[in-house]
Design an enzyme around this catalytic site. Structure first.
Site, PDB file in Angstrom:
ATOM      1  N   LYS A  13       0.835  -1.217   0.000  1.00 58.26           N
ATOM      2  CA  LYS A  13       0.000   0.000   0.000  1.00 58.26           C
ATOM      3  C   LYS A  13       0.864   1.259   0.000  1.00 58.26           C
ATOM      4  CE  LYS A  13      -2.030  -1.199   3.888  1.00 58.26           C
ATOM      5  NZ  LYS A  13      -1.373  -2.472   4.201  1.00 58.26           N
ATOM      6  N   ARG A  88     -10.205   0.398   8.167  1.00 59.90           N
ATOM      7  CA  ARG A  88      -9.757  -0.929   8.584  1.00 59.90           C
ATOM      8  C   ARG A  88     -10.787  -1.685   9.386  1.00 59.90           C
ATOM      9  NH1 ARG A  88      -3.814   0.299   8.711  1.00 59.90           N
ATOM     10  NH2 ARG A  88      -2.993  -1.670   9.374  1.00 59.90           N
ATOM     11  N   ARG A 127      11.795  -4.947   5.245  1.00 60.06           N
ATOM     12  CA  ARG A 127      11.511  -3.546   4.916  1.00 60.06           C
ATOM     13  C   ARG A 127      12.375  -2.584   5.737  1.00 60.06           C
ATOM     14  NH1 ARG A 127       5.502  -1.667   5.449  1.00 60.06           N
ATOM     15  NH2 ARG A 127       5.733  -2.648   7.485  1.00 60.06           N
ATOM     16  N   ARG A 161      10.762  -0.283  11.310  1.00 58.33           N
ATOM     17  CA  ARG A 161       9.632  -0.029  12.204  1.00 58.33           C
ATOM     18  C   ARG A 161       9.636  -0.990  13.388  1.00 58.33           C
ATOM     19  NH1 ARG A 161       4.505   0.418   8.163  1.00 58.33           N
ATOM     20  NH2 ARG A 161       3.561  -0.757   9.866  1.00 58.33           N
ATOM     21  N   ARG A 172      -0.847  -8.538  13.339  1.00 55.63           N
ATOM     22  CA  ARG A 172      -1.402  -7.585  12.355  1.00 55.63           C
ATOM     23  C   ARG A 172      -2.165  -8.319  11.249  1.00 55.63           C
ATOM     24  NH1 ARG A 172       4.074  -4.761  11.163  1.00 55.63           N
ATOM     25  NH2 ARG A 172       3.003  -3.832   9.389  1.00 55.63           N
TER      26      ARG A 172
HETATM   27  P1  AP5 Z   1       4.804  -1.576   1.902  1.00 53.62           P
HETATM   28  O1  AP5 Z   1       4.453  -0.805   0.674  1.00 53.62           O
HETATM   29  O2  AP5 Z   1       5.491  -0.869   3.013  1.00 53.62           O
HETATM   30  O3  AP5 Z   1       3.499  -2.353   2.440  1.00 53.62           O
HETATM   31  P2  AP5 Z   1       2.189  -1.808   3.184  1.00 53.62           P
HETATM   32  O4  AP5 Z   1       1.020  -2.471   2.533  1.00 53.62           O
HETATM   33  O5  AP5 Z   1       2.197  -0.323   3.237  1.00 53.62           O
HETATM   34  O6  AP5 Z   1       2.398  -2.475   4.596  1.00 53.62           O
HETATM   35  P3  AP5 Z   1       2.279  -1.871   6.071  1.00 53.62           P
HETATM   36  O7  AP5 Z   1       3.051  -2.807   6.952  1.00 53.62           O
HETATM   37  O8  AP5 Z   1       2.639  -0.429   6.098  1.00 53.62           O
HETATM   38  O9  AP5 Z   1       0.763  -2.037   6.320  1.00 53.62           O
HETATM   39  P4  AP5 Z   1       0.060  -2.040   7.691  1.00 53.62           P
HETATM   40  O10 AP5 Z   1      -1.338  -1.953   7.250  1.00 53.62           O
HETATM   41  O11 AP5 Z   1       0.384  -3.176   8.556  1.00 53.62           O
HETATM   42  O12 AP5 Z   1       0.710  -0.794   8.460  1.00 53.62           O
HETATM   43  P5  AP5 Z   1       0.198   0.678   8.733  1.00 53.62           P
HETATM   44  O13 AP5 Z   1       1.362   1.568   8.730  1.00 53.62           O
HETATM   45  O14 AP5 Z   1      -0.952   1.007   7.866  1.00 53.62           O
HETATM   46  O15 AP5 Z   1       5.676  -2.824   1.425  1.00 53.62           O
HETATM   47  C1  AP5 Z   1       6.264  -3.717   2.372  1.00 53.62           C
HETATM   48  C2  AP5 Z   1       7.661  -4.143   1.898  1.00 53.62           C
HETATM   49  O16 AP5 Z   1       7.537  -4.922   0.713  1.00 53.62           O
HETATM   50  C3  AP5 Z   1       8.587  -2.983   1.550  1.00 53.62           C
HETATM   51  O17 AP5 Z   1       9.896  -3.315   1.977  1.00 53.62           O
HETATM   52  C4  AP5 Z   1       8.516  -2.880   0.015  1.00 53.62           C
HETATM   53  O18 AP5 Z   1       9.742  -2.400  -0.534  1.00 53.62           O
HETATM   54  C5  AP5 Z   1       8.252  -4.322  -0.374  1.00 53.62           C
HETATM   55  N1  AP5 Z   1       7.371  -4.428  -1.554  1.00 53.62           N
HETATM   56  C6  AP5 Z   1       6.277  -3.668  -1.840  1.00 53.62           C
HETATM   57  N2  AP5 Z   1       5.681  -4.075  -2.982  1.00 53.62           N
HETATM   58  C7  AP5 Z   1       6.420  -5.137  -3.431  1.00 53.62           C
HETATM   59  C8  AP5 Z   1       6.312  -5.996  -4.574  1.00 53.62           C
HETATM   60  N3  AP5 Z   1       5.328  -5.851  -5.486  1.00 53.62           N
HETATM   61  N4  AP5 Z   1       7.235  -6.988  -4.707  1.00 53.62           N
HETATM   62  C9  AP5 Z   1       8.241  -7.148  -3.774  1.00 53.62           C
HETATM   63  N5  AP5 Z   1       8.395  -6.359  -2.687  1.00 53.62           N
HETATM   64  C10 AP5 Z   1       7.498  -5.362  -2.507  1.00 53.62           C
HETATM   65  O19 AP5 Z   1      -0.350   0.563  10.227  1.00 53.62           O
HETATM   66  C11 AP5 Z   1       0.533   0.350  11.308  1.00 53.62           C
HETATM   67  C12 AP5 Z   1      -0.255   0.332  12.616  1.00 53.62           C
HETATM   68  O20 AP5 Z   1      -0.900   1.609  12.820  1.00 53.62           O
HETATM   69  C13 AP5 Z   1      -1.424  -0.681  12.683  1.00 53.62           C
HETATM   70  O21 AP5 Z   1      -0.973  -1.954  13.061  1.00 53.62           O
HETATM   71  C14 AP5 Z   1      -2.317  -0.009  13.738  1.00 53.62           C
HETATM   72  O22 AP5 Z   1      -1.808  -0.210  15.035  1.00 53.62           O
HETATM   73  C15 AP5 Z   1      -2.185   1.467  13.412  1.00 53.62           C
HETATM   74  N6  AP5 Z   1      -3.190   1.914  12.433  1.00 53.62           N
HETATM   75  C16 AP5 Z   1      -2.935   2.384  11.166  1.00 53.62           C
HETATM   76  N7  AP5 Z   1      -4.081   2.689  10.537  1.00 53.62           N
HETATM   77  C17 AP5 Z   1      -5.085   2.422  11.411  1.00 53.62           C
HETATM   78  C18 AP5 Z   1      -6.509   2.492  11.336  1.00 53.62           C
HETATM   79  N8  AP5 Z   1      -7.112   2.928  10.209  1.00 53.62           N
HETATM   80  N9  AP5 Z   1      -7.222   2.133  12.430  1.00 53.62           N
HETATM   81  C19 AP5 Z   1      -6.622   1.728  13.559  1.00 53.62           C
HETATM   82  N10 AP5 Z   1      -5.279   1.584  13.688  1.00 53.62           N
HETATM   83  C20 AP5 Z   1      -4.523   1.935  12.626  1.00 53.62           C
HETATM   84 MG    MG Z   2       2.368   1.099   4.795  1.00 57.29          MG
END
Ligand code: AP5
Ligand code: MG
Length: 214
Positions: A13, A88, A127, A161, A172
């Site tokens: 994402k 979410r 990552r 992270r 997660r």
């Molecule tokens: P990356 O693009 O970073 O993946 P992502 O989908 O953004 O993954 P996240 O871990 O950020 O998602 P998340 O939903 O767990 O975390 P968030 O920050 O939203 O890619 C990952 C890796 O793969 C990278 O190294 C990249 O280079 C590689 N990659 C990407 N695409 C690739 C491909 N096609 N092929 C190969 N490699 C690839 O949330 C974190 C925390 O915040 C949550 O756990 C929660 O506690 C809180 N939070 C956030 N939003 C909310 C909400 N709406 N409600 C409540 N709590 C929330």
């Molecule tokens: Mg992300």
């Protein structure tokens, strides 16, 4: 154009949002990034959110709704929004409809990044990001062109992270399956969901997303 990028942790994402920002001058609204900024700045929201995020659980719906509402209020009405990591839960999905209509916006697409759950732990534990500009990298799939130097800004310090360890990733994933995946059928009923193969290479995924937006 207002779109949701939906997918489990590590689906891509953030990576795809960064590309969309560059190619289409859209704005990325990542609740995860906003919360991490609040934690870093030790704001009241950040102080509340830190332990919850470190455990891989969800912070309250009110906190994230306020963050999204404030960002949209500050945005030009004509600028497209990419919702990354929001909504979410069923309740957040409902709240988003209200927030969008308050700001005169409608949801155009929900893009589901379909990924193989087994590959995600490897993606997440590999990552890292630039400590200066936040550009995202991966140890093997997407390293900087020149080792130790950020492609985007030339900085040489990187960070990982605190929630990117295997145990928290599993929590997660479970939260995604239990709370987030169930919001998809509601969007499917509205005919706005497209599933894109998130296991393809980063550029192929970007091309598939562009085809949806065209
Ligand atoms: P990356 O693009 O970073 O993946 P992502 O989908 O953004 O993954 P996240 O871990 O950020 O998602 P998340 O939903 O767990 O975390 P968030 O920050 O939203 O890619 C990952 C890796 O793969 C990278 O190294 C990249 O280079 C590689 N990659 C990407 N695409 C690739 C491909 N096609 N092929 C190969 N490699 C690839 O949330 C974190 C925390 O915040 C949550 O756990 C929660 O506690 C809180 N939070 C956030 N939003 C909310 C909400 N709406 N409600 C409540 N709590 C929330
Ligand atoms: Mg992300």
């Amino acid at each position: 154009m207002n779109i949701i990028l939906l997918g489990p942790p590590g689906a891509g994402k953030g990576t795809q949002s960064a590309g969309l920002v560059e190619r289409h001058a859209m704005v990325q609204l990542s609740t995860g990034d906003m919360l991490r900024a609040a934690v870093k700045a030790q704001t009241p929201v950040g102080l509340k959110a830190k332990a919850v995020m470190d455990a891989g659980e969800l912070v309250s719906d009110e906190i994230v709704a306020d963050l999204i509402d404030a960002e949209l209020a500050a945005m030009d009405a004509g600028t497209g929004a990419i919702f990354d990591g929001y909504p979410r839960t069923a309740s957040q999905a409902e709240t988003l409809d209200g927030i969008l209509s308050k700001h005169g916006r409608t949801l155009d697409h929900v893009i589901e990044l379909g990924v193989d759950i087994d590959a995600l732990v490897e993606r997440i534990t590999g990552r890292f990001s630039c400590a200066n500009c936040g550009a995202l990298y991966h140890d093997t799939a997407n390293p900087p062109a020149s080792e130790g130097v950020c492609d985007s800004c030339g900085h040489t310090e990187f960070k990982r992270r605190p929630d990117d360890n295997e145990e928290t990733v599993r929590t997660r994933m479970a939260v995604y399956r239990g709370e987030t995946a169930p919001i998809l059928p509601g969007y499917e009923a509205r005919g706005i969901v497209t599933r894109v193969d998130g296991m393809a290479g980063i550029t192929d995924v970007a091309n598939a997303i562009d085809a949806v937006l065209a």
